[in-house]
Design a protein around this motif. Structure first.
Motif, short mmCIF file in Angstrom:
data_model
loop_
_atom_site.label_atom_id
_atom_site.label_comp_id
_atom_site.label_asym_id
_atom_site.label_seq_id
_atom_site.Cartn_x
_atom_site.Cartn_y
_atom_site.Cartn_z
N ASP A 40 1.48 -1.16 -0.01
CA ASP A 40 0.03 0.19 0.09
C ASP A 40 1.40 0.88 0.29
O ASP A 40 1.47 1.32 1.41
N ILE A 41 1.20 1.66 -1.56
CA ILE A 41 2.63 2.80 -1.41
C ILE A 41 1.33 3.53 -1.06
O ILE A 41 2.15 4.63 -0.31
N GLY A 418 18.93 6.74 -9.18
CA GLY A 418 19.28 8.15 -9.46
C GLY A 418 18.41 9.36 -10.18
O GLY A 418 17.83 9.38 -9.35
N THR A 419 19.19 10.26 -10.87
CA THR A 419 18.67 11.72 -11.14
C THR A 419 17.02 11.54 -11.40
O THR A 419 16.06 11.63 -10.46
N GLU A 420 16.62 10.45 -12.31
CA GLU A 420 14.78 10.07 -11.84
C GLU A 420 14.78 9.70 -11.05
O GLU A 420 13.07 9.96 -10.81
N ILE A 421 15.24 9.42 -10.65
CA ILE A 421 14.39 8.25 -9.03
C ILE A 421 14.26 9.35 -7.93
O ILE A 421 12.91 9.58 -7.52
N GLY A 422 14.89 10.59 -7.96
CA GLY A 422 15.02 11.66 -7.57
C GLY A 422 15.56 10.95 -5.68
O GLY A 422 15.71 11.13 -4.20
N GLY A 423 16.64 9.95 -5.79
CA GLY A 423 16.89 8.83 -4.87
C GLY A 423 17.43 7.43 -4.60
O GLY A 423 17.95 7.00 -5.80
N GLY A 424 17.69 6.14 -3.64
CA GLY A 424 17.65 5.11 -3.88
C GLY A 424 15.88 4.14 -4.48
O GLY A 424 15.23 4.69 -4.25
N ALA A 442 16.12 -3.92 -1.44
CA ALA A 442 15.38 -2.44 -1.92
C ALA A 442 15.34 -1.67 -1.28
O ALA A 442 14.81 -2.47 -0.10
N LEU A 443 14.50 -0.60 -1.35
CA LEU A 443 14.37 0.60 -0.38
C LEU A 443 12.56 0.56 0.19
O LEU A 443 11.92 0.16 -1.02
N LEU A 444 12.36 0.71 1.43
CA LEU A 444 11.26 1.20 1.47
C LEU A 444 10.32 2.22 0.10
O LEU A 444 10.90 2.92 0.31
N GLY A 445 9.24 1.35 0.00
CA GLY A 445 8.60 2.17 -0.98
C GLY A 445 9.04 1.82 -2.26
O GLY A 445 7.97 2.73 -3.18
N MET A 446 9.76 0.70 -2.43
CA MET A 446 10.45 1.04 -4.05
C MET A 446 9.96 -0.78 -4.08
O MET A 446 10.75 -1.31 -4.02
N ASP A 447 9.31 -1.18 -4.87
CA ASP A 447 8.66 -2.32 -5.93
C ASP A 447 9.40 -2.68 -6.48
O ASP A 447 9.12 -2.21 -7.80
N ALA A 448 10.61 -2.74 -6.45
CA ALA A 448 12.10 -3.39 -7.39
C ALA A 448 11.85 -4.87 -7.77
O ALA A 448 11.76 -5.48 -6.27
N ASP A 449 12.57 -4.84 -8.61
CA ASP A 449 12.56 -6.69 -8.95
C ASP A 449 13.88 -6.43 -10.19
O ASP A 449 13.78 -5.78 -10.80
N ALA A 462 21.67 -12.49 -14.03
CA ALA A 462 22.29 -11.12 -14.16
C ALA A 462 20.75 -10.47 -15.16
O ALA A 462 19.98 -11.71 -15.88
N GLY A 463 19.95 -9.28 -14.84
CA GLY A 463 18.79 -9.61 -16.09
C GLY A 463 18.44 -7.82 -15.20
O GLY A 463 19.22 -7.41 -15.24
N GLU A 464 17.10 -7.16 -15.98
CA GLU A 464 17.03 -5.80 -15.82
C GLU A 464 16.68 -5.32 -14.69
O GLU A 464 15.76 -6.19 -14.73
N LEU A 465 16.90 -4.57 -13.51
CA LEU A 465 15.78 -3.70 -12.80
C LEU A 465 14.58 -2.44 -13.62
O LEU A 465 15.33 -2.08 -14.14
N VAL A 466 13.73 -3.38 -12.47
CA VAL A 466 12.83 -2.58 -12.82
C VAL A 466 11.84 -2.34 -11.49
O VAL A 466 12.46 -2.53 -10.43
N ILE A 467 11.03 -1.35 -11.87
CA ILE A 467 9.84 -0.72 -10.39
C ILE A 467 8.51 -1.01 -11.34
O ILE A 467 8.21 -0.67 -12.01
N ARG A 468 8.04 -1.41 -10.14
CA ARG A 468 6.70 -1.69 -10.67
C ARG A 468 5.08 -0.72 -9.84
O ARG A 468 4.02 -1.23 -10.74
N GLN A 469 5.84 -0.02 -9.21
CA GLN A 469 4.98 1.00 -8.27
C GLN A 469 5.10 2.35 -8.94
O GLN A 469 6.61 2.36 -8.68
N PRO A 470 4.40 3.56 -8.78
CA PRO A 470 5.25 4.62 -8.37
C PRO A 470 5.76 4.44 -7.53
O PRO A 470 5.36 4.09 -6.50
N TRP A 471 6.24 5.72 -6.60
CA TRP A 471 7.05 5.67 -6.26
C TRP A 471 7.53 7.52 -5.72
O TRP A 471 6.83 8.37 -6.42
N LEU A 472 6.97 7.82 -4.09
CA LEU A 472 7.60 9.31 -4.31
C LEU A 472 8.65 9.99 -4.21
O LEU A 472 10.05 9.39 -4.20
N GLY A 473 9.46 10.93 -4.93
CA GLY A 473 10.58 11.09 -5.04
C GLY A 473 10.59 10.87 -7.05
O GLY A 473 11.66 11.43 -7.30
#
Length: 649
Positions: A40-41, A418-424, A442-449, A462-473
């Motif tokens: 529940d982001i 990254g810059t586009e992430i606004g954090g980690g 993964a950082l809290l609130g970051m739905d990464a895989d 090895a694979g591609e780093l992805v994020i499955r939900q939006p995040w603050l920042g």
């Protein structure tokens, strides 16, 4: 995967702001909290903004609105606030916090300036009033081309205070990349300095700023900080002395801004000549920065953070707004960390009682050459954490920092974002064991895989780093270029952010960043990151640094080519090249043996000390390197092209 070497103690947990907050929320461990944070982001980020003490002029009615889809989240709908109120103004009500240290600047000659929150706020007020007297209004864009001096922090706070938008160019840029950013942002004003010092050498800035302003055509005023009081060309119809900007005794009210109103555009370089302007807003970026520094990195009110960065990189604004929002002090650092003495970095930590030190792995590799006893000469007991960003570690440098500077007690908190992430995206949390070089969650609130090419979660490969939900920042698009933003991150898989990093995620949930996807080598079907070969090379006592690229090969598809910098006094002859190539072969196998190895005097790096491998590859293959505006030493490209290069195949 590497075995953990640092473990959270009872004392660590007792001190940790995150641990106390987690238990208050009713969770027993980090993994449980993490699952709730991505389950529940909206709930999580709503609680996070409360945790950092965000003050609102008008409360928001909804934490998250996804009516425009995942690409365009609206955070804190209806809320009114200002990043400067939460970084500065709110601390002035209490006399104790008003007199707390907010800003430290150490010059290259050792002189120091310090400002309390009250003193910093007074300067910000005067400059904000001065900007309005110069005709700057809410929504106007202002370019900043300054070194990390007190006026830089004053400027960004004053600009945001009145509702204008700043965009900072890296202080080592030439005129062309500055002009591109000014044109893209349609900046009305440019704030610069007469110059800066680095390694005892004066570097002019006003002349570069004049050229950029003329090239851009949109700049109406150039404000000049006279740090060194040198004579420069002056255009009376355009140029304004900083002292005039700050001369008045007036105050400017802190504007009430909407949550999604932008306050900064941070440009990030790419493989093309057109930088991307990431847009960050009052109700997203600074709250995320405050939570990341205060809770993930455990920065406490009254402590000091020293992060070797530049306002033109994303970590500059993150540190300034994040640290001040936590009631901590920001330390700025002029010049190089090993000049005028090799021990300057460690001396600064001792002198200013730095609690959180932010570095890049390349910086540590460069100071290792001065001897392992160097950090032990200083009292580094104030250090509670060492943060690392920008590039992968090699095990030898990581352990050197952990043992020699941290005495095997201070956690190294890797962050990758990254810059586009606004954090980690991924990091090391203090609540879990830490192993050399990688990330424990993964950082809290970051739905990464990590996904394979069929969009399936993959472990152990090895694979591609992805994020499955939006995040603050997350960036609110690219400045005046929404289509490019969508095409950059959202077109491979529906509603999935593709970050561009190649990552290895283990079954134990330990993450390793192999490198950028376009840096990753694919040798005869074996995918690996250049850092894996580089870490083997720097294990040799003769080697200080290494950079590895993949180049086309008819048989294997791609083969490694290595570029090595030797420690002082080391002879590149005597079979050293063959010895180093054999080290790689022995550890990785014959199929991954490098094609060539070249000794070089320097590698192309950004000011934040990241090796730019695509620039090495372009120089070696005599190809167009794309945008090199972020390079600190562009002359290194020409040397590689002349001394090592070959024709593209």
């Amino acid at each position: 995967m590497a075995e953990p070497v640092w473990f959270p103690s009872a004392e660590t947990l007792q001190r940790s702001r995150l641990y106390r907050w987690m238990t208050q929320q009713g969770f027993q461990d980090y993994d449980q909290l993490y699952q709730a944070s991505i389950g529940d982001i909206a709930w999580f980020w709503g609680e996070a903004e409360k945790a950092v003490g965000t003050e609102w002029f008008e409360p928001y009615t909804q934490t998250l609105d996804l009516s425009r889809g995942m690409k365009w989240p609206e955070w804190f709908v209806g809320g009114k606030l200002n990043v400067v109120h939460n970084a500065l103004d709110k601390w002035l009500r209490d006399p104790a916090s008003a007199e707390r240290l907010a800003l430290i600047w150490e010059r290259e000659d050792g002189a120091v300036e310090k400002y309390t929150y009250r003193e910093l706020a007074a300067r910000v007020n005067r400059v904000a009033d001065g900007l309005k007297r110069q005709g700057i209004r809410q929504g106007d864009r202002i370019g900043i081309y300054l070194p990390m001096i007190p006026e830089t922090v004053v400027a960004v706070l004053a600009i945001a205070k009145i509702g204008a938008i700043f965009t900072a160019a890296y202080s080592g840029f030439g005129a062309d990349p500055i002009a591109k950013r000014l044109v893209s942002a349609e900046a009305k004003m440019l704030i610069t300095a007469d110059g800066q010092l680095r390694r005892g050498k004066f570097i002019p800035m006003k002349e570069v700023a004049d050229q950029a302003a003329e090239m851009a055509g949109c700049v109406e005023k150039v404000v000049v900080v006279r740090r060194y009081n040198r004579e420069t060309a002056w255009h009376p119809d355009r140029d304004v002395d900083w002292s005039e900007l700050e001369a008045g005794a007036g105050e400017a009210p802190t504007e009430r801004m909407g949550s999604m109103d932008p306050f900064v555009i941070i440009y990030t370089s790419g493989t093309t000549g057109r930088p991307k302007g990431t847009v960050h807003t009052h109700g997203s970026f600074a709250i995320r920065a405050a939570f990341e520094l205060g809770y993930n990195l455990d920065l406490h009110p009254g402590e000091t953070v020293l992060w070797l960065t530049d306002m033109g990189w994303v970590m500059g604004p993150i540190v300034v707004f994040g640290a001040l929002a936590n009631g901590a002090a920001v330390m700025l650092y002029e010049g190089a960390p090993d000049y005028p003495r090799p021990d300057r970095l460690w001396a600064a930590v001792e002198k200013h009682r730095v609690s959180l030190l932010g570095i890049a792995p390349t910086l540590i590799r460069s100071v290792m050459q001065y001897g392992e006893e160097l950090p032990s000469r200083f009292d580094l007991s104030s250090l509670q954490g060492i943060a690392s960003t920008g590039e992968p570690w090699d095990p030898r440098a990581w352990m050197w920092l952990f043992e020699k500077a941290g005495h095997s007690k201070v956690p190294i908190l890797n962050i990758s974002g990254g810059t586009e992430i606004g954090g980690g995206i991924v990091s090391n949390t203090l609540l879990k064991p830490i192993a050399p070089g990688g990330f424990n969650s993964a950082l809290l609130g970051m739905d990464a895989d990590v996904y394979d090419l069929q969009k399936r979660p993959v472990r152990g490969a090895a694979g591609e780093l992805v994020i499955r939900q939006p995040w603050l920042g997350m960036t609110h698009g690219f400045w005046q270029d929404p289509e490019r933003y969508e095409n950059t991150y959202w077109t491979v898989w529906d509603d999935t952010w593709i970050h561009g990093d190649a990552v290895l995620r283990g079954d134990d949930d330990f993450w390793t960043i192999i490198g950028r996807s376009d840096d990753t080598l694919n040798v005869a079907g074996k995918r690996m990151g250049p850092a894996e070969i580089e870490s083997i090379l720097v294990d040799h006592p003769a080697v200080m640094e290494a950079g590895v690229i993949g180049v086309p090969d008819e048989l294997k598809g791609e083969v490694p080519v290595c570029f090595v910098i030797l420690n002082a006094g080391q002879d590149p002859g005597g079979g050293l090249s063959a010895e180093l190539m054999q080290m790689v072969t022995d550890r990785l196998g014959k199929s991954l043996r490098p094609k060539e190895l070249h000794f070089v005097s320097e590698l192309p790096k950004t000011r934040s000390a990241k090796i730019m491998r695509r620039a090495i590859r372009a120089a070696y293959l005599n190809q167009d390197p794309g945008d090199l505006s972020s390079l600190d030493n562009p002359e290194s490209i020409g040397k590689i092209r002349v001394e090592c290069g070959r024709r593209s195949e």
